[in-house]
Design a protein around this motif. Structure first.
Motif, PDB file in Angstrom:
ATOM      1  N   UNK A 137      31.665  87.238  98.555  1.00  0.00           N
ATOM      2  CA  UNK A 137      30.710  86.135  98.513  1.00  0.00           C
ATOM      3  C   UNK A 137      29.314  86.743  98.429  1.00  0.00           C
ATOM      4  N   UNK A 138      28.594  86.453  97.349  1.00  0.00           N
ATOM      5  CA  UNK A 138      27.271  87.043  97.155  1.00  0.00           C
ATOM      6  C   UNK A 138      26.229  85.947  97.023  1.00  0.00           C
ATOM      7  N   UNK A 139      24.992  86.318  97.256  1.00  0.00           N
ATOM      8  CA  UNK A 139      23.875  85.386  97.093  1.00  0.00           C
ATOM      9  C   UNK A 139      23.260  85.570  95.713  1.00  0.00           C
ATOM     10  N   UNK A 140      22.501  84.585  95.271  1.00  0.00           N
ATOM     11  CA  UNK A 140      21.926  84.605  93.924  1.00  0.00           C
ATOM     12  C   UNK A 140      20.689  85.502  93.910  1.00  0.00           C
ATOM     13  N   UNK A 141      20.943  86.812  93.937  1.00  0.00           N
ATOM     14  CA  UNK A 141      19.864  87.790  93.962  1.00  0.00           C
ATOM     15  C   UNK A 141      20.424  89.134  93.498  1.00  0.00           C
ATOM     16  N   UNK A 142      19.587  90.178  93.516  1.00  0.00           N
ATOM     17  CA  UNK A 142      20.018  91.506  93.104  1.00  0.00           C
ATOM     18  C   UNK A 142      20.869  92.162  94.199  1.00  0.00           C
ATOM     19  N   UNK A 143      21.908  92.888  93.753  1.00  0.00           N
ATOM     20  CA  UNK A 143      22.732  93.707  94.646  1.00  0.00           C
ATOM     21  C   UNK A 143      22.824  95.118  94.057  1.00  0.00           C
ATOM     22  N   UNK A 144      22.962  96.071  94.946  1.00  0.00           N
ATOM     23  CA  UNK A 144      23.198  97.455  94.544  1.00  0.00           C
ATOM     24  C   UNK A 144      24.624  97.837  94.934  1.00  0.00           C
ATOM     25  N   UNK A 145      25.377  98.390  93.967  1.00  0.00           N
ATOM     26  CA  UNK A 145      26.767  98.775  94.214  1.00  0.00           C
ATOM     27  C   UNK A 145      26.931 100.273  93.970  1.00  0.00           C
ATOM     28  N   UNK A 146      27.478 100.978  94.974  1.00  0.00           N
ATOM     29  CA  UNK A 146      27.769 102.403  94.866  1.00  0.00           C
ATOM     30  C   UNK A 146      29.251 102.512  94.535  1.00  0.00           C
ATOM     31  N   UNK A 147      29.551 102.720  93.257  1.00  0.00           N
ATOM     32  CA  UNK A 147      30.923 102.645  92.757  1.00  0.00           C
ATOM     33  C   UNK A 147      31.519 104.048  92.664  1.00  0.00           C
ATOM     34  N   UNK A 148      32.704 104.210  93.213  1.00  0.00           N
ATOM     35  CA  UNK A 148      33.445 105.479  93.191  1.00  0.00           C
ATOM     36  C   UNK A 148      34.850 105.227  92.668  1.00  0.00           C
ATOM     37  N   UNK A 149      35.277 106.031  91.712  1.00  0.00           N
ATOM     38  CA  UNK A 149      36.678 106.031  91.307  1.00  0.00           C
ATOM     39  C   UNK A 149      37.407 107.062  92.164  1.00  0.00           C
ATOM     40  N   UNK A 150      38.114 106.594  93.181  1.00  0.00           N
ATOM     41  CA  UNK A 150      38.848 107.470  94.097  1.00  0.00           C
ATOM     42  C   UNK A 150      40.331 107.520  93.768  1.00  0.00           C
ATOM     43  N   UNK A 151      40.698 107.127  92.547  1.00  0.00           N
ATOM     44  CA  UNK A 151      42.098 107.147  92.143  1.00  0.00           C
ATOM     45  C   UNK A 151      42.574 108.572  91.894  1.00  0.00           C
ATOM     46  N   UNK A 152      43.894 108.748  91.981  1.00  0.00           N
ATOM     47  CA  UNK A 152      44.480 110.051  91.676  1.00  0.00           C
ATOM     48  C   UNK A 152      44.351 110.387  90.201  1.00  0.00           C
TER      49      UNK A 152
END
Length: 587
Positions: A240-255
């Motif tokens: 659930x997010x608000x109508x504004x900017x978000x910062x996402x630190x995305x990591x692919x931790x898959x094998x």
């Protein structure tokens, strides 16, 4: 019943640790519910959390960590394999015939060593793969944290079983902060969210229902790929997010799974102009770059720093979906292609990753997207590099079909055999109409002779040539680097571990390096039949390190090699080590 309701559970956020100069992190067994419709799943974890706690530090503040091993339970997943198959499925199906279970895996001890991926730290603190410790002991590591703001991650690196220990839950994020990042006023606190992506498979009971227990199953020679996509340890969650900017630190931790991520709306149509990339593996970009129609490509261990603008998407439901087929060769999707094309036969049956539910209410927005990010960022080019050493590594496969890293040494023209000669380990490479260069393989296995002795503080360019049929994301410990060149190669002449003399691997025109891939990296993906050159400075520490493919099945099978970093005065005195090759046009 192996179907689970998508977007039934809220996105969890791992605990946040802001330690002082010392920290103890326990490796402990835990039971975690991966989905509300599953029983609790036994895992091996850092501090009982999957992923482990996010550790946040300030640049230049040294941290000493005791990674305390308390893994006393049996290995928490079933492990098995299936016979060789003719056509690879998009992903593993849940469950496995008991006849294919591996009884040796069931008695694995909790033997682990933690590697802080991307950290500039001495070889004695880097998590050398053979330095795993059993239960009851602690691994003591020291991290200077003297590097630019970035998202690192920590994970197990035990020799031969890295894929299993990471699959069991041993992974977490590690954020480095600095003043340059502070000045940007990026979304923070609840508006900065880690997204740790991974795939898992699940075991089934006699009646076919899911037990919640993890299943590590490979299909013939193919590496692991699980049906279920997890974000922060939850299968297909929503946020659930608000109508504004978000910062996402995305990591692919898959094998082994690669992701090609797109933001789509309720109808599966791509949402343009909402996602911006501001950083890569090892730091911020110089300027924000919009997410292209080709999506965000993340091979195992790669990270991306994203901003998503939800302001114009009030009241909408959006989804991140993965259009990369399985197996994936790294090719981008066309700008005009619908999501999931051009390889529908290998399209994932469940491409969904996460759903964002945007609040209908507008609110004040304190953040403005800056035109410039890291003033310290500069784009490397070969011609502008300081004096540097060249090294060449081929990504090959031996007669048994095992992927390997082949370290190559140039052969003097006088020693090149006659035309038509085919020798295992003798490879020729040519750019355009330039000179044909001949190389001899001098190492392939992890235990082969150490060849790469790097002079501390020196700059080096490493060329990777993929002669195999699979994509390989290559990770160099200790340093950050940038991609200088990508080029498609004709590798049709490669046979029996070499090329006939006079029939070289050839390459000509360079492929464009996307703006989103021009930042500082510590993992570089190399597609089949591709040549990639990277450059970086080996500074900040000395010792014995590794480089390897970050498909963990490949790494555990031996696609890993050591290198050392040594003060120049020591190398000068001892005359030790294999020198790098001088600058070579096209190489």
């Amino acid at each position: 019943m192996t179907d689970l309701t998508k977007f039934a559970d809220p996105l969890p956020v791992p605990p946040l640790l802001r330690p002082g100069p010392e920290l103890t992190v326990r490796l402990v067994p835990a039971e975690v519910r991966l989905h509300s419709e599953l029983p609790p799943t036994p895992l091996w974890t850092y501090e009982g959390s999957f992923p482990g706690p996010t550790i946040e530090v300030r640049r230049g503040r040294r941290l000493r960590v005791a990674w305390e091993n308390q893994l006393t339970t049996p290995y928490p997943a079933q492990v098995g394999n299936l016979p060789t198959i003719d056509s690879p499925p998009a992903e593993n199906s849940p469950g496995i015939d008991a006849a294919f279970l591996n009884p040796k895996a069931a008695v694995l001890p909790g033997w682990a060593v933690t590697h802080l991926h991307g950290a500039v730290t001495g070889g004695g603190h880097d998590g050398w793969t053979d330095n795993a410790v059993p239960a009851g002991e602690a691994q003591l590591s020291e991290y200077p944290n003297d590097q630019a703001a970035t998202a690192l991650w920590y994970h197990d690196h035990a020799m031969g079983i890295t894929r299993l220990n990471v699959n069991a839950g041993l992974a977490g994020l590690y954020l480095v902060r600095d003043e340059e990042e502070d000045q940007l006023g990026l979304p923070a606190d609840e508006f900065e969210v880690p997204l740790v992506l991974c795939d898992r498979n699940l075991a089934t009971a006699a009646d076919g229902s899911l037990t919640g227990q993890l299943l590590f199953k490979t299909v013939g020679p193919l590496p692991f790929s699980g049906r279920y996509t997890l974000v922060n340890g939850r299968i297909w969650p929503y946020q659930q997010v608000r109508a504004r900017w978000y910062r996402y630190r995305v990591l692919n931790a898959s094998s082994s799974r690669a992701y090609r991520l797109h933001l789509v709306d309720e109808n599966g149509t791509r949402v343009p102009d909402a996602v911006w990339q501001i950083g890569t593996d090892s730091g911020l970009l110089g300027a924000p770059t919009p997410l292209s129609a080709q999506g965000l490509n993340l091979s195992p261990a790669e990270r991306a720093d994203l901003l998503i603008d939800f302001r114009a998407l009030k009241g909408r439901r959006l989804r991140l979906v993965n259009s990369a087929p399985q197996p994936y060769d790294g090719q981008p999707i066309g700008d005009a292609d619908p999501v999931g094309v051009p390889d529908p036969e290998h399209r994932l049956s469940d491409p969904e990753v996460i759903e964002f539910r945007v609040s209908p209410d507008q609110e004040p927005e304190p953040f403005t997207l800056p035109a410039q990010l890291a003033a310290s960022y500069h784009r490397l080019t070969h011609d502008a590099l300081p004096e540097h050493t060249h090294r060449v590594v081929a990504l090959g496969r031996n007669a048994a079909g095992v992927f390997q890293l082949w370290e190559l040494a140039e052969v003097p023209d006088a020693d090149v055999p006659p035309a038509g000669t085919l020798q295992d380990g003798l490879i020729q490479i040519q750019q355009g109409t330039g000179p044909v260069r001949t190389y001899r393989r001098v190492a392939a296995d992890f235990e082969d002779t150490l060849n790469f002795r790097v002079r501390r503080d020196s700059w080096e360019q490493w060329t990777f040539v993929n002669l195999s049929v699979a994509l390989h994301p290559v990770h160099l410990h200790l340093i950050r680097f940038q991609a200088l060149t990508r080029a498609a190669c004709d590798v049709s002449s490669v046979k029996d571990g070499g090329t006939p003399i006079g029939s070289p691997v050839t390459w000509d025109a360079e492929s464009p390096i996307l703006p989103s891939d021009q930042g500082w990296k510590d993992v570089i993906k190399v597609s089949p039949g591709e040549l990639v050159r990277v450059a970086g400075q080996f500074t900040g520490a000395t010792g014995r390190f590794m480089y390897h493919c970050h498909i963990l099945d490949h790494e555990d099978d031996g696609m890993m090699r050591p290198f050392t970093v040594t003060p120049g005065a020591v190398l000068d005195l001892t005359g030790d080590g294999m020198p790098g090759m001088p600058g070579m046009p096209g190489m």
